[in-house]
Structure formats: structure tokens, C-alpha cells
Motif scaffolding. Structure first.
Motif, PDB file in Angstrom:
ATOM      1  N   GLU A   1       0.830  -1.213   0.000  1.00 22.42           N
ATOM      2  CA  GLU A   1       0.000   0.000   0.000  1.00 22.42           C
ATOM      3  C   GLU A   1       0.860   1.257   0.000  1.00 22.42           C
ATOM      4  O   GLU A   1       0.574   2.225  -0.717  1.00 22.42           O
ATOM      5  N   ARG A   2       1.946   1.254   0.793  1.00 23.43           N
ATOM      6  CA  ARG A   2       2.763   2.451   0.916  1.00 23.43           C
ATOM      7  C   ARG A   2       3.762   2.629  -0.227  1.00 23.43           C
ATOM      8  O   ARG A   2       4.130   3.760  -0.572  1.00 23.43           O
ATOM      9  N   LEU A   3       4.239   1.513  -0.805  1.00 24.91           N
ATOM     10  CA  LEU A   3       5.345   1.587  -1.756  1.00 24.91           C
ATOM     11  C   LEU A   3       5.018   0.976  -3.111  1.00 24.91           C
ATOM     12  O   LEU A   3       5.886   0.924  -3.985  1.00 24.91           O
ATOM     13  N   GLY A   4       3.800   0.539  -3.301  1.00 25.76           N
ATOM     14  CA  GLY A   4       3.487  -0.273  -4.469  1.00 25.76           C
ATOM     15  C   GLY A   4       3.272   0.456  -5.768  1.00 25.76           C
ATOM     16  O   GLY A   4       3.115  -0.184  -6.812  1.00 25.76           O
ATOM     17  N   GLY A   5       3.242   1.769  -5.783  1.00 22.47           N
ATOM     18  CA  GLY A   5       2.984   2.494  -7.012  1.00 22.47           C
ATOM     19  C   GLY A   5       4.039   2.230  -8.070  1.00 22.47           C
ATOM     20  O   GLY A   5       5.197   2.603  -7.904  1.00 22.47           O
ATOM     21  N   GLY A   6       3.675   1.566  -9.139  1.00 21.21           N
ATOM     22  CA  GLY A   6       4.582   1.309 -10.247  1.00 21.21           C
ATOM     23  C   GLY A   6       5.540   0.160 -10.022  1.00 21.21           C
ATOM     24  O   GLY A   6       6.324  -0.168 -10.918  1.00 21.21           O
ATOM     25  N   ALA A   7       5.518  -0.478  -8.845  1.00 23.38           N
ATOM     26  CA  ALA A   7       6.424  -1.585  -8.577  1.00 23.38           C
ATOM     27  C   ALA A   7       5.912  -2.851  -9.237  1.00 23.38           C
ATOM     28  O   ALA A   7       4.704  -3.036  -9.444  1.00 23.38           O
ATOM     29  N   GLY A   8       6.820  -3.752  -9.587  1.00 26.23           N
ATOM     30  CA  GLY A   8       6.452  -4.999 -10.230  1.00 26.23           C
ATOM     31  C   GLY A   8       5.816  -5.973  -9.257  1.00 26.23           C
ATOM     32  O   GLY A   8       5.838  -5.766  -8.041  1.00 26.23           O
ATOM     33  N   PRO A   9       5.268  -7.088  -9.769  1.00 25.24           N
ATOM     34  CA  PRO A   9       4.570  -8.052  -8.905  1.00 25.24           C
ATOM     35  C   PRO A   9       5.491  -8.770  -7.930  1.00 25.24           C
ATOM     36  O   PRO A   9       5.019  -9.324  -6.935  1.00 25.24           O
ATOM     37  N   ASP A  10       6.797  -8.785  -8.203  1.00 25.83           N
ATOM     38  CA  ASP A  10       7.726  -9.486  -7.314  1.00 25.83           C
ATOM     39  C   ASP A  10       8.343  -8.577  -6.253  1.00 25.83           C
ATOM     40  O   ASP A  10       9.236  -9.007  -5.522  1.00 25.83           O
ATOM     41  N   ALA A  11       7.887  -7.335  -6.170  1.00 27.85           N
ATOM     42  CA  ALA A  11       8.504  -6.381  -5.245  1.00 27.85           C
ATOM     43  C   ALA A  11       8.029  -6.561  -3.809  1.00 27.85           C
ATOM     44  O   ALA A  11       8.657  -6.040  -2.885  1.00 27.85           O
ATOM     45  N   PHE A  12       6.911  -7.297  -3.614  1.00 32.39           N
ATOM     46  CA  PHE A  12       6.352  -7.408  -2.264  1.00 32.39           C
ATOM     47  C   PHE A  12       5.978  -8.850  -1.951  1.00 32.39           C
ATOM     48  O   PHE A  12       4.888  -9.138  -1.467  1.00 32.39           O
ATOM     49  N   THR A  13       6.915  -9.755  -2.231  1.00 30.42           N
ATOM     50  CA  THR A  13       6.782 -11.159  -1.870  1.00 30.42           C
ATOM     51  C   THR A  13       7.600 -11.412  -0.604  1.00 30.42           C
ATOM     52  O   THR A  13       8.427 -10.582  -0.206  1.00 30.42           O
ATOM     53  N   PRO A  14       7.392 -12.555   0.050  1.00 29.04           N
ATOM     54  CA  PRO A  14       8.255 -12.864   1.199  1.00 29.04           C
ATOM     55  C   PRO A  14       9.737 -12.848   0.840  1.00 29.04           C
ATOM     56  O   PRO A  14      10.565 -12.358   1.621  1.00 29.04           O
TER      57      PRO A  14
END
Length: 430
Positions: A201-214
Motif C-alpha cells: 500500500e505504501r510503496l506499491g505504485g509502479g512496482a512490479g509483482p515481485d517487489a512485495f513477496t516474502p
């Protein structure tokens, strides 16, 4: 707000404090952890699996009195102790003195951050094997191991391995072991509940799908964590670009430390910089030195080059990694026993001299250390960006309900329906 300034609790103002005060303890981000393994006897592990099998056979064939002496009993384990089998290992659960059974195949373990050794995986021989770690050790698992260090230590705050780690630092100090996943098969990440959602939510703008995995969070921790006397401290950036660059750096650190595990690429230096054996290593080398002018590692009468000075000087916890790695194998090749061990115990069953595999491992270790040193520039840039930019604070995590971490998240997960052999062949569901 810069990392070196943090809001004073309850005051609404700013106060000068240590940079670490603005960070989040790793213990709150990866809440489930285990203490290190405690073997209780040095002879059950070592750099040569053939020597471990020979030790087992000598112990199993000994008469009762000799077996008691060779075993090196402790309060937790004697030849008459009956315990459950280690998860995933088909070893005996009857008393060793009565039914030793066949020698189990030695398993590869991580001994400290940069040393891969072998262990006899029999629960009857190990004082504290941490069965909860064995249950989740599979091809999808990664383990983060903390390094005990003071903040001024320039070494890494933790390392990551795909092998089961023993949780020991190069200096022998214990460090907590934190699996990335709480269950086998790479399921249920060992992260504070809600952390991934908050970061997305805080950092996801424009990030790829693998940017917020474990795995991305683990990569960030590996790149950004700072050592402290109470455990690694982790800054969480409020800037998406800083997060992305830190995750990319952490993935490179992961690649180097995993050494080709899980289908990854094995580390390699550029062609002109790869170390080679220039003079054959002796069967039982006893001395190690470095020729800075020729960039050569001198192993007894043997010679390896080129070896970058950075690899020779690479330290963790104040200990030079190459010297420690060599010292363990030189002692094993000569059958020298650890301090305090009986001079005629199982520890004197040494290795087959200096096997060819050790030379290959040494060349790879030199490569890994040199490449890790090559990440110093990006790590320095990331540190500067974190000290200059805003951070997601612990107050933000509390406001989002990520903290405090539920007590259940700090305990091992149940593995319902998983049957394991208990003492004397009994079974139980976990």
C-alpha cells in the motif's frame, strides 16, 4: 524525517537519537525464530562425510564401556537415551546402546555464514537438534541467521542459506535462526501479519509483482539490516525507489550466498579474475598465508591465484573467514581434536587427507567473498539513501495493526496430519 531523528514518544516533537532508534527490530518483522543447534559432541559434525561414517561405525561396534566413553555423554544424551526421530530422517529411535541401526547418510548443513559442513542426522546423538527447523527445511525454504555483533562492526548483520544452519557465527557465538516460511512447501511466510499489505500500500505504485513477496522482504532485510547488540535492526523506507533498489541489491546478495541452490546461478568472477590452482595443494597442509604482491593464497606448498585482497581480508565478527575455513579442515585432515575433547575419542578420526572437494569449495569461497566485497559500493549508497530519506516507523506499523505481533506468530506452526516416529518406535501426529 531523517533516520537519525525520530519522534519522541508522547511529545509530538523531535529529539536527537541513534540512527538505530528509527529502525524496526528484525524480531518484529520475522517473529518466529529458533535458537542455534547444540550438538553436545563435536564428533557428529565436520567437513568430511567419510570421517563421520567411520566414527559412527567405530562407536556402533564398541563394547558397552568403550561406547559410553566414545559417545561423550551429556545430561541430554547418553547411549541409553531414547528420543523421537528427526523430522524427514529415517534414523533409529531405540536406545543407541541396544540398537544402533545403520549409519544415517550425513546431511549438508551451514556452519556459520560461509562454511558448508556435514552432520550425522540422528536425534540420539544431538543434544538440541531443533526439530521445528527440520520440519520446514525443504527445497522452498530459506533461513536467515543473525550474526552477533556490535553496531560498529562493519560486517553483515545476518546471512541467508538454503541449507539447515547450525546458527553459529565465525567466532562461535550463537545467533537466532529465522526461517522464511512457517510451513513446508513455502507456505505461510514468517512475517508480521499485515506487513506485506502495508508495504504494498505504501510503496506499491509502479512496482512490479515481485517487489512485495516474502522473498523480496528477505532480500531487503539482507541488504539493509544493521547489526546491534540486541539483534539486527531494519530500516523500512517510505520511498518506493529506495525500496526497489534495496530489494535488487538484496537479491544479488541472496544469489551469491545461496551458491546455486534452488536452481540459481553459481557465483563466478570474470574470466581474467577467476582463481585457479597454480601449484597442487599438499595432502595435509598446516599453514595458510597470503602473498599480496602476487595476489596468491599459499596453502602449505600449494598456491592459488589470483585471489583478490578483499577475499583474504573478508571478516565477520572480527574473524577472517578464509583463515577460519582453512583451520577447520587442516585440523580435520590431521585428526586434531577440539580443545577439551579426549585425545583418543572419535574426534581423532580425521578426514582423507585433503580431498579434492575441499579445493573446489575453497575456490568457490574465494569467489563468493570477492563478489560480496564488490557489493560494498551499492550497500554504501543504500545506507546513505536511508539516512537521508523518510522511514516507515514502528508507530506507523502499530497504527496499521502490524505491531504488536500476535503471540501465535512467534511459535512454530502445527503440521496437522504429519506423522513422525517417536521414542521406541511410537508415532504421534503433530
Amino acid at each position: 524525517m531523517a533516520a537519525r531523528r525520530t519522534a519522541a514518544a508522547g511529545s509530538g516533537g523531535d529529539t536527537e537519537s541513534s540512527p538505530l532508534d528509527a529502525f524496526v527490530p528484525l524480531d518484529e518483522l520475522m517473529p518466529w525464530s529458533s535458537r542455534p543447534l547444540r550438538t553436545g559432541r563435536a564428533w557428529v559434525s565436520g567437513p568430511d562425510p567419510v570421517a563421520l561414517r567411520t566414527r559412527w561405525e567405530r562407536l556402533a561396534a564398541a563394547d558397552s564401556a568403550e561406547q559410553e566413553r566414545l559417545f561423550a555423554p551429556t545430561r541430554s544424551r547418553t547411549p541409553h537415551t531414547s528420543v523421537a526421530a528427526l523430522p524427514g530422517q529415517s534414523t533409529g529411535t531405540a536406545r543407541f546402546a541396544r540398537t544402533p541401526g545403520p549409519c544415517p547418510d550425513p546431511v549438508r548443513i551451514q556452519h556459520g555464514p560461509y562454511d558448508e559442513q556435514w552432520l550425522l542426522p540422528d536425534h540420539r546423538l544431538i543434544d538440541a537438534a531443533r526439530p521445528e527447523l527440520w520440519r520446514v527445511a525443504d527445497e522452498q525454504q530459506l533461513f536467515a541467521v543473525e550474526h552477533s555483533a556490535a553496531p560498529e562492526d562493519a560486517g553483515p548483520a545476518l546471512s541467508v542459506t538454503a541449507l539447515l544452519p547450525d546458527g553459529r557465527s565465525p567466532a562461535g557465538r550463537p545467533g537466532r535462526i529465522r526461517p522464511l516460511h512457517r510451513r513446508p512447501g513455502g507456505t505461510e511466510p514468517n512475517l508480521a501479519p499485515g506487513l506485506l499489505e502495508l508495504l504494498r500500500e505504501r510503496l506499491g505504485g509502479g512496482a512490479g509483482p515481485d517487489a512485495f513477496t516474502p522473498e523480496a522482504v528477505l532480500a531487503w532485510v539482507l541488504a539493509a539490516a544493521r547489526p546491534s547488540a540486541t539483534g539486527p535492526q531494519v530500516p523500512l523506507p517510505a520511498d518506493a525507489q529506495v525500496w526497489s533498489s534495496g530489494v535488487a541489491l538484496g537479491r544479488e546478495l541472496l544469489r551469491l550466498q545461496l551458491r546455486g541452490a534452488r536452481g540459481g546461478e553459481r557465483p563466478r568472477l570474470p574470466g581474467g579474475r577467476r582463481p585457479y590452482v597454480r601449484a597442487a595443494l599438499p595432502a595435509r597442509p598446516t599453514e595458510l598465508s597470503y602473498d599480496a604482491e602476487d595476489e596468491a593464497l599459499i596453502v602449505g606448498d600449494g598456491r592459488i591465484s589470483p585471489v583478490p585482497a578483499a577475499a583474504w581480508e573478508f571478516t565477520v565478527g572480527g574473524v577472517r573467514v578464509l583463515e577460519l575455513w582453512f583451520g577447520r579442515r587442516a585440523a580435520a585432515a590431521a585428526g586434531r581434536v577440539p580443545e577439551g575433547a579426549a585425545p583418543d575419542g572419535l574426534d581423532v578420526v580425521g578426514a582423507r587427507g585433503w580431498p579434492r572437494e575441499w579445493t573446489s569449495e575453497l575456490l568457490e569461497l574465494i569467489t563468493v567473498l570477492a563478489l560480496l566485497d564488490g557489493t560494498a559500493g551499492p550497500r554504501k549508497e543504500l545506507r546513505a539513501a536511508l539516512e537521508a530519506g523518510p522511514l516507515i516507523s514502528r508507530a506507523d506499523l502499530r497504527a496499521a495493526g502490524v505491531l504488536p505481533v500476535p503471540a501465535a506468530a512467534r511459535r512454530p506452526a502445527s503440521v496437522l496430519g504429519h506423522q513422525e516416529e517417536g521414542p521406541e518406535g511410537q508415532f504421534a501426529l503433530l
